[in-house]
Scaffold this active site. Structure first.
Site, PDB file in Angstrom:
ATOM      1  N   ASP A   1     -28.126  28.424  -6.960  1.00 24.73           N
ATOM      2  CA  ASP A   1     -29.331  28.651  -6.164  1.00 24.73           C
ATOM      3  C   ASP A   1     -29.004  28.933  -4.699  1.00 24.73           C
ATOM      4  O   ASP A   1     -29.898  28.980  -3.851  1.00 24.73           O
ATOM      5  CB  ASP A   1     -30.282  27.453  -6.269  1.00 24.73           C
ATOM      6  CG  ASP A   1     -29.669  26.181  -5.691  1.00 24.73           C
ATOM      7  OD1 ASP A   1     -28.447  26.192  -5.373  1.00 24.73           O
ATOM      8  OD2 ASP A   1     -30.383  25.171  -5.561  1.00 24.73           O
TER       9      ASP A   1
ATOM     10  N   ASP B   1     -28.197  18.842   7.589  1.00 28.50           N
ATOM     11  CA  ASP B   1     -29.390  19.192   6.814  1.00 28.50           C
ATOM     12  C   ASP B   1     -30.603  19.221   7.737  1.00 28.50           C
ATOM     13  O   ASP B   1     -31.456  18.326   7.724  1.00 28.50           O
ATOM     14  CB  ASP B   1     -29.573  18.160   5.691  1.00 28.50           C
ATOM     15  CG  ASP B   1     -30.786  18.452   4.820  1.00 28.50           C
ATOM     16  OD1 ASP B   1     -31.251  19.611   4.845  1.00 28.50           O
ATOM     17  OD2 ASP B   1     -31.266  17.520   4.131  1.00 28.50           O
TER      18      ASP B   1
ATOM     19  N   SER C   1     -33.201  21.091   7.637  1.00 31.65           N
ATOM     20  CA  SER C   1     -34.486  21.265   6.941  1.00 31.65           C
ATOM     21  C   SER C   1     -34.945  19.961   6.292  1.00 31.65           C
ATOM     22  O   SER C   1     -36.117  19.827   5.916  1.00 31.65           O
ATOM     23  CB  SER C   1     -34.359  22.350   5.869  1.00 31.65           C
ATOM     24  OG  SER C   1     -33.350  21.984   4.933  1.00 31.65           O
TER      25      SER C   1
ATOM     26  N   ARG D   1     -30.625  19.612   0.822  1.00 36.53           N
ATOM     27  CA  ARG D   1     -29.863  20.797   0.405  1.00 36.53           C
ATOM     28  C   ARG D   1     -29.318  21.480   1.664  1.00 36.53           C
ATOM     29  O   ARG D   1     -30.008  21.536   2.689  1.00 36.53           O
ATOM     30  CB  ARG D   1     -30.746  21.815  -0.347  1.00 36.53           C
ATOM     31  CG  ARG D   1     -31.314  21.333  -1.666  1.00 36.53           C
ATOM     32  CD  ARG D   1     -30.255  21.447  -2.766  1.00 36.53           C
ATOM     33  NE  ARG D   1     -30.802  21.239  -4.098  1.00 36.53           N
ATOM     34  CZ  ARG D   1     -31.029  20.054  -4.632  1.00 36.53           C
ATOM     35  NH1 ARG D   1     -30.800  18.960  -3.921  1.00 36.53           N
ATOM     36  NH2 ARG D   1     -31.498  19.937  -5.859  1.00 36.53           N
TER      37      ARG D   1
ATOM     38  N   HIS E   1      14.267   2.899  -4.211  1.00 38.54           N
ATOM     39  CA  HIS E   1      14.392   1.648  -4.960  1.00 38.54           C
ATOM     40  C   HIS E   1      13.528   1.750  -6.211  1.00 38.54           C
ATOM     41  O   HIS E   1      12.389   2.229  -6.149  1.00 38.54           O
ATOM     42  CB  HIS E   1      13.930   0.490  -4.066  1.00 38.54           C
ATOM     43  CG  HIS E   1      14.128  -0.875  -4.673  1.00 38.54           C
ATOM     44  ND1 HIS E   1      15.351  -1.315  -5.092  1.00 38.54           N
ATOM     45  CD2 HIS E   1      13.250  -1.871  -4.927  1.00 38.54           C
ATOM     46  CE1 HIS E   1      15.227  -2.549  -5.571  1.00 38.54           C
ATOM     47  NE2 HIS E   1      13.954  -2.906  -5.484  1.00 38.54           N
ATOM     48  N   ASN E   2      14.053   1.331  -7.370  1.00 40.20           N
ATOM     49  CA  ASN E   2      13.315   1.449  -8.640  1.00 40.20           C
ATOM     50  C   ASN E   2      12.767   2.862  -8.825  1.00 40.20           C
ATOM     51  O   ASN E   2      11.581   3.069  -9.100  1.00 40.20           O
ATOM     52  CB  ASN E   2      12.169   0.430  -8.703  1.00 40.20           C
ATOM     53  CG  ASN E   2      12.662  -1.004  -8.786  1.00 40.20           C
ATOM     54  OD1 ASN E   2      13.862  -1.248  -8.937  1.00 40.20           O
ATOM     55  ND2 ASN E   2      11.760  -1.946  -8.669  1.00 40.20           N
TER      56      ASN E   2
ATOM     57  N   GLU F   1      18.122   4.903  -7.855  1.00 38.80           N
ATOM     58  CA  GLU F   1      18.519   3.696  -8.582  1.00 38.80           C
ATOM     59  C   GLU F   1      18.232   3.844 -10.077  1.00 38.80           C
ATOM     60  O   GLU F   1      17.198   4.378 -10.473  1.00 38.80           O
ATOM     61  CB  GLU F   1      17.757   2.488  -8.041  1.00 38.80           C
ATOM     62  CG  GLU F   1      18.223   1.177  -8.670  1.00 38.80           C
ATOM     63  CD  GLU F   1      17.518  -0.033  -8.087  1.00 38.80           C
ATOM     64  OE1 GLU F   1      18.192  -1.064  -7.915  1.00 38.80           O
ATOM     65  OE2 GLU F   1      16.310   0.031  -7.818  1.00 38.80           O
TER      66      GLU F   1
ATOM     67  N   ASP G   1      18.168   1.258 -13.322  1.00 41.22           N
ATOM     68  CA  ASP G   1      18.286  -0.067 -13.933  1.00 41.22           C
ATOM     69  C   ASP G   1      18.585   0.145 -15.416  1.00 41.22           C
ATOM     70  O   ASP G   1      17.701   0.555 -16.171  1.00 41.22           O
ATOM     71  CB  ASP G   1      16.979  -0.860 -13.776  1.00 41.22           C
ATOM     72  CG  ASP G   1      16.808  -1.399 -12.365  1.00 41.22           C
ATOM     73  OD1 ASP G   1      17.716  -1.213 -11.558  1.00 41.22           O
ATOM     74  OD2 ASP G   1      15.751  -1.995 -12.083  1.00 41.22           O
TER      75      ASP G   1
ATOM     76  N   HIS H   1      12.337  -1.336 -15.752  1.00 39.24           N
ATOM     77  CA  HIS H   1      12.373  -2.528 -14.922  1.00 39.24           C
ATOM     78  C   HIS H   1      12.430  -3.738 -15.859  1.00 39.24           C
ATOM     79  O   HIS H   1      11.404  -4.126 -16.430  1.00 39.24           O
ATOM     80  CB  HIS H   1      11.135  -2.577 -14.023  1.00 39.24           C
ATOM     81  CG  HIS H   1      11.307  -3.450 -12.822  1.00 39.24           C
ATOM     82  ND1 HIS H   1      10.255  -4.043 -12.170  1.00 39.24           N
ATOM     83  CD2 HIS H   1      12.420  -3.827 -12.150  1.00 39.24           C
ATOM     84  CE1 HIS H   1      10.713  -4.745 -11.154  1.00 39.24           C
ATOM     85  NE2 HIS H   1      12.022  -4.623 -11.130  1.00 39.24           N
TER      86      HIS H   1
ATOM     87  N   GLU I   1      22.320  -0.365 -11.658  1.00 36.38           N
ATOM     88  CA  GLU I   1      22.144  -1.798 -11.868  1.00 36.38           C
ATOM     89  C   GLU I   1      22.346  -2.001 -13.371  1.00 36.38           C
ATOM     90  O   GLU I   1      21.484  -1.685 -14.180  1.00 36.38           O
ATOM     91  CB  GLU I   1      20.754  -2.251 -11.425  1.00 36.38           C
ATOM     92  CG  GLU I   1      20.627  -3.758 -11.393  1.00 36.38           C
ATOM     93  CD  GLU I   1      19.316  -4.216 -10.776  1.00 36.38           C
ATOM     94  OE1 GLU I   1      18.605  -4.977 -11.460  1.00 36.38           O
ATOM     95  OE2 GLU I   1      18.995  -3.822  -9.641  1.00 36.38           O
TER      96      GLU I   1
ATOM     97  N   SER J   1      24.645  -5.055  -1.131  1.00 33.91           N
ATOM     98  CA  SER J   1      23.181  -4.957  -1.066  1.00 33.91           C
ATOM     99  C   SER J   1      22.607  -6.264  -0.535  1.00 33.91           C
ATOM    100  O   SER J   1      23.101  -7.339  -0.862  1.00 33.91           O
ATOM    101  CB  SER J   1      22.608  -4.697  -2.459  1.00 33.91           C
ATOM    102  OG  SER J   1      23.049  -3.457  -2.936  1.00 33.91           O
TER     103      SER J   1
END
Length: 538
Positions: A147, A179, A181, A185, A299-300, A329, A331, A344, A378, A524
């Protein structure tokens, strides 16, 4: 590019199947829109799904064949030449697609690559020229009932299409302000005003007003003063050159004047970036020993979500490496059928094959950077699967894998990133040399376990509920040459042989490490221990 054969095929559209981990693949019509930026996805009804549409500018890369975890797992039944993957920037998941034929897949891969390159190379003024066509296309697709008016729901849909993650309350506040008006809309000028407010930068407007004065127009002299205040040695000639390049209003440009839009265009361009553009390339001395550098580490790495029940994925390694990460890393745990797995441990996270991780690392290690990648292992596997890990690394990585010290390298100094270009280094425990191994000792201490225990102790002291936000700080430091090995059998000789310059050892204390430097050893630390060391021996 509209004359290009590949782009023409994209404009006509192609039926492509989306491969998902659950449910049967569904075919949708993917079509490049007239703006040359938006890919529309149409259902059976022929209507586009706004939420599934995406922009070429949001694509980070296109992979051909079974080059994603999703296609390897769930799309193996389809010929590789029919398959391709779209990798998006940010957190959006990969889109794995299958074309009906090889030719169609090739058109899309080549066409997207060309469009991405063209868009990346566009100057700021060129992008601005493209903007009206692009935003018009977005508005048309967001206007569901056609519209030519935008309800707030349609505005939210538009924001999603252009990748603006805005708070609903703030978005509605902007909507109501525009808006005029009051009919809930937006149309015509109201839509234009809403888009303009999205682009507003009040802090830049304030700076512009400060230098331009009441007339809200910057002269070349005023622009020069601004540039000098930023620490640039700018002349009047340079200020005029900036105006000629970035001012959008032709009349102002001819009179060496700059309006607010031109000023913002300049500040938001590469030339206005606080980062020296020379530093987007490697500009540092890369010939120092490896431990002289900060190393971007992960990490991870395998996790895509939280550390307790999240999904493990090879895609996480791809994203880390493509973000420039140089230490990832793994694991490693005992898996079924003699195949080591990565996840993990002792959590509900999903598991992936060690072999698949190494294949992903092989494919993406050096796409973003030529400098060495460190695999931080690891290791929780038994001897047999450790030997399997070693075999996989050797077979998959081939010459990339460093298994011997560099020829002619001083053993008392680490090689440099420059010397190690294109090489993968393994960080892990190493068996003592035969002439050093004490006969009465039965096992090697595990530096990773010590770190994990320290982290857990720290968490218990602070707050058990925060276990998921565990982090670790890793540092390369001179190590200890006198830590006794307890049970050499805990480390398979095949895996030990892979460790050359990154031997994981428990930290013996700073005084000892400085007296007996062994640069090939790495320790570490938990964050608590790192803070303690900084406080006491910084």
């Amino acid at each position: 590019l509209t004359e290009d054969e590949d782009v023409q095929r994209m404009l006509r559209g192609s039926p492509l199947q989306k491969i998902k981990s659950r449910g049967a693949p569904r075919e949708r019509l993917f079509r490049l829109q007239e703006d040359g930026v938006t890919i529309g996805v149409e259902g059976d009804s022929g209507r586009a799904h706004p939420r599934q549409s995406f922009l070429v500018t949001h694509i980070e890369g296109v992979r051909e064949g079974h080059q994603s975890e999703g296609l390897r797992k769930h799309g193996a039944a389809f010929p590789a030449c029919h398959c391709f993957t779209l990798v998006f920037k940010g957190k959006r998941k990969n889109l794995d697609l299958v074309a009906r034929g090889e030719e169609d897949a090739r058109h899309w891969v080549r066409g997207l690559t060309k469009l991405m390159g063209r868009l990346q190379a566009m100057s700021q003024p060129e992008k601005l020229d493209q903007y009206p066509f692009w935003i018009h296309g977005v508005l048309q697709r967001a206007d569901r009932d056609k519209d030519n008016k935008m309800s707030f729901r349609e505005v939210k849909s538009m924001l999603k299409m252009i990748n603006i993650d805005m708070d609903d309350v703030y978005a509605y506040k902007l909507f109501k302000e525009c808006d005029s008006s009051g009919d809930e809309r937006l149309e015509g000028r109201e839509v234009e005003e809403f888009c303009r407010r999205l682009l507003r930068r009040p802090e830049l407007e304030e700076i512009f007003g400060r230098y331009s004065g009441e007339d809200r127009v910057l002269s070349a002299e005023e622009l020069r003063d601004f540039l000098r205040d930023q620490g640039e040695d700018a002349s009047l000639h340079q200020a005029r050159a900036v105006i000629r390049t970035y001012e959008l209003n032709e009349k102002a440009r001819q009179q060496d004047l700059m309006m607010l839009d031109g000023f913002m265009m300049y500040l938001l361009s590469a030339a206005g970036d606080i980062l020296n553009q020379e530093h987007t390339k490697v500009h540092q001395d890369m010939s120092q020993p490896l431990c002289h550098y900060f190393i971007s580490s992960s990490h991870n790495t395998y996790l895509t979500h939280n550390q307790i029940g999240g999904t493990s994925s090879t895609e996480a390694y791809v994203r880390a490496l493509m973000a420039g990460c140089r230490c990832v890393e793994l694991d490693c745990w005992e898996g079924s059928d003699g195949e080591p797995i990565v996840y993990h441990g002792h959590t509900l996270t999903s598991k992936i094959l060690f072999r698949d991780v190494i294949e992903s690392i092989r494919d993406y290690a050096f796409k973003q950077s030529p400098y060495p990648v460190i695999l931080s292992l690891e290791n929780h596997c038994g001897l047999e699967q450790q030997a399997t890990m070693a075999r996989h690394m050797k077979a998959i990585l081939g010459d990339m894998l460093l298994t011997q010290p560099l020829e002619g390298q001083d053993p008392h100094e680490l090689p440099s990133p420059e010397q190690l270009k294109g090489k993968v280094l393994v960080k892990g425990k190493k068996l003592p040399e035969p002439w050093y191994e004490p006969r009465s000792v039965t096992s090697l201490p595990d530096p990773e376990e010590e770190e994990e225990e320290e982290e857990e102790e720290e968490e218990n002291l602070q707050d058990r509920s925060n276990r998921r936000v565990r982090g670790s700080l890793r540092a390369m430091v001179p190590g200890n040459h006198g830590v006794p090995a307890k049970d050499a059998a805990q480390v398979a000789p095949e895996l030990s042989a892979m460790v050359v310059y990154c031997q994981a050892v428990p930290f013996p204390g700073l005084a000892h490490a400085l007296r007996h430097p062994r640069p090939c050893e790495v320790s570490s630390f938990s964050e608590r221990k790192a803070r303690k060391l900084i406080k006491e021996d910084g």
